[in-house]
Write an enzyme that holds these catalytic residues in place. Structure first.
Site, PDB file in Angstrom:
ATOM      1  N   CYS A 194      23.339 -22.415  52.800  1.00 30.16           N
ATOM      2  CA  CYS A 194      21.470 -22.369  51.756  1.00 30.16           C
ATOM      3  C   CYS A 194      21.352 -21.363  52.087  1.00 30.16           C
ATOM      4  CB  CYS A 194      21.005 -23.399  52.291  1.00 30.16           C
ATOM      5  SG  CYS A 194      21.021 -25.198  51.953  1.00 30.16           S
ATOM      6  N   GLU A 241      21.802 -20.333  42.405  1.00 35.05           N
ATOM      7  CA  GLU A 241      22.579 -20.433  43.442  1.00 35.05           C
ATOM      8  C   GLU A 241      24.331 -20.051  43.683  1.00 35.05           C
ATOM      9  OE1 GLU A 241      21.488 -23.428  46.458  1.00 35.05           O
ATOM     10  OE2 GLU A 241      21.492 -22.475  48.403  1.00 35.05           O
TER      11      GLU A 241
HETATM   12  C1  SIN Z   1      21.951 -23.321  59.224  1.00 34.37           C
HETATM   13  O1  SIN Z   1      21.759 -23.795  59.627  1.00 34.37           O
HETATM   14  O2  SIN Z   1      22.340 -21.908  60.025  1.00 34.37           O
HETATM   15  C2  SIN Z   1      22.654 -23.398  57.831  1.00 34.37           C
HETATM   16  C3  SIN Z   1      21.641 -24.304  57.112  1.00 34.37           C
HETATM   17  C4  SIN Z   1      21.632 -24.860  55.902  1.00 34.37           C
HETATM   18  O3  SIN Z   1      22.538 -24.053  54.821  1.00 34.37           O
HETATM   19  O4  SIN Z   1      21.059 -25.065  55.056  1.00 34.37           O
END
Ligand code: SIN
Length: 495
Positions: free
Chosen positions: A298, A396
């Site tokens: 994300c 996204e």
């Molecule tokens: C992360 O914790 O480094 C990324 C987590 C995510 O993609 O939500």
């Protein structure tokens, strides 16, 4: 059909294929099953039962009963269990990483990084659990005192994604257990094995029955199980990591029993590289951010904006760095990037790429499908001179496509960065304190990463603003989401 544990595992106990309820891997009454498929080889790794709704309700009820006693355990006991679980994970790093690569497809190095990162939440919250402080407040009535306690919210439903099969479960479960909550976790149907391995180790670490129940659902039955968890009034909080669209649906469903929620949703992270940036650093770190897990996080960079004076050099170095990628089966030696979880994200990359090219973007690195390796393999692509109205800047990507554009002025790019419903992460590369401070203050995102492409850590409050969600995971704030404040007014104390 019973599948043997993958031959690579030293500790065969970590390969579990049944729901974990009340500290046992149990048989389900269901006749339906679903398969876990290695996305690199397309081989079936395991066949798991798709649990019935009665079984899931029962698991929730058991967790509710367990909460009544777990909430009373001393924080020191819970801290010891969390620390023991951290140690057990670290003793089994290679096996746990192998499981991630087998079910998710990411490279073994990335998987190992995920296990160590995920374990760090247990170490962090083993310590932080002891600091779940309340307050003493002086009320207007001088004869009274107000005391606040932060108490565990109750049973929590953890809905986890495929992109970090282990670390998203640990980031949610560790603070929940730290404060005395019990959990019912539903892993993504494509990557349930890591959660089951975690369950095995949680039992070894001494967590009592039903403090951790792992329920299993296929992709098809996931919406039904998500709804059950959100609507069940014995569950007092839901923590979800996934898309904004699903987050909105779960929020609606949770309103029937008015639950506490944490929503870690989609992102559209910009990278802003200023003329005064350390160019080498900006390139290597932008690559690290964009192509971590092949773009399937994300917080991966979705838009790369580079100021005009260094634009050409940045693009040239970016393309050269991408030539060093070695794509292949994540378990093979030297592979830097494995495969995608399925072909959906390849289709999205192709769609966004076509749209940008139609609008006038140019190809910097021509990637594409690697059908010779398998249907889920894709060699990463990069575009430059991407017009600001391209889809890739507004949706996204969640895949291996880098989209680069030039900018001139700071305020102009700030407005462009903020012109999105998302607000999870932003990245700034600059040696100027003014640029760094100004952008950090006015970028509409929950997290800002300065001069680094990989910023997440157990000590960082992880979370978004706008339609990227709410709630914070990790850090000293991470436990708050699993607590409710109780106010106690002590009256007439000076009698
Ligand atoms: C992360 O914790 O480094 C990324 C987590 C995510 O993609 O939500």
């Amino acid at each position: 059909m019973i599948y043997p544990p993958p031959p690579q595992l030293k500790n065969k106990n970590l390969f579990q294929t049944k729901p974990f309820i009340h500290n046992e891997f149990i048989n389900s009454n269901s006749t339906k099953t679903f398969k876990v498929i290695n996305p690199a080889t397309e081989e079936i790794i395991a066949e798991l039962p798709e649990q019935t709704s009665e079984e899931i309700e029962h698991a929730i009820k058991l967790s509710y009963e367990a909460f009544q006693t777990f909430r009373r355990t001393s924080v020191h006991e819970r801290s010891k269990m969390l620390r023991k679980l951290f140690n057990l994970i670290m003793e089994n790093v290679d096996d746990l990483a192998t499981l991630i690569t087998l079910e998710n497809g990411k490279s073994f190095a990335d998987s190992k990084g995920e296990i160590v990162y995920g374990a760090s939440y247990f170490e962090w919250f083993a310590e932080e659990s002891k600091r779940n402080y309340g307050e003493v407040i002086q009320p207007t009535n001088p004869n009274n005192k107000i005391i606040t306690l932060k108490q565990p919210v109750g049973v929590v439903g953890l809905l986890c994604p495929f992109n970090f099969p282990s670390a998203m479960a640990t980031r949610k479960a560790a603070p929940a257990w730290a404060v005395g909550c019990t959990c019912v976790l539903k892993p993504d149907s494509q990557t349930p094995l890591s959660s089951l391995a975690l369950a095995y180790l949680a039992k070894e670490a001494g967590f009592p029955p039903s403090v951790f129940n792992v329920v299993l659902a296929s992709t098809e039955s996931t919406p039904m199980v998500g709804k059950m968890i959100c609507e069940n009034s014995l569950i007092k909080k839901v923590s979800f990591t996934g898309s904004t669209a699903v987050g909105k649906l779960l929020m609606k469903q949770s309103s029937t029993s008015l639950k506490k929620l944490s929503m870690e949703l989609g992102g559209n992270a910009p990278i802003i590289v200023f003329n005064d940036a350390d160019l080498e650093l900006a390139v290597t770190q932008s690559i690290a951010s964009k192509f971590r897990s092949l773009g399937q996080t994300c917080v991966c960079a979705n838009r790369i904006f580079v100021q005009s004076e260094i634009y050409d050099k940045f693009c040239e170095k970016f393309a050269l760095a991408m030539k060093k990628f070695k794509i292949g089966n994540g378990l093979d030696e030297g592979v830097t990037h494995g495969c995608l979880i399925n072909t959906k994200s390849i289709a999205k990359v192709e769609d966004q790429m076509k749209d940008a090219l139609d609008k006038g973007a140019k190809i910097l690195v021509e990637g594409g499908r690697l059908s010779n390796l398998g249907k889920n393999f894709y060699s990463p692509s990069a575009l430059y001179d991407v017009p600001f109205d391209s889809k890739v800047f507004h949706e996204e990507t969640f895949g291996p496509l880098a989209a680069i554009a030039k900018f001139e002025k700071r305020d102009e790019i700030l407005d462009i960065c903020n012109d999105t419903p998302y607000g999870l992460a932003s990245y700034i590369f600059s040696e100027s304190l003014n640029n760094v401070w100004y952008m950090s203050e006015f970028l509409e995102s929950g997290m800002v990463s300065v001069n680094t492409g990989v910023f997440t850590d157990c000590s960082l409050p992880f979370g978004g603003v706008k339609e990227s969600g709410f709630g914070r995971e990790g850090s000293l704030h991470g436990m708050d989401d699993y607590t409710v404040v109780k106010s106690i007014n002590l009256g007439n104390i000076y009698r």
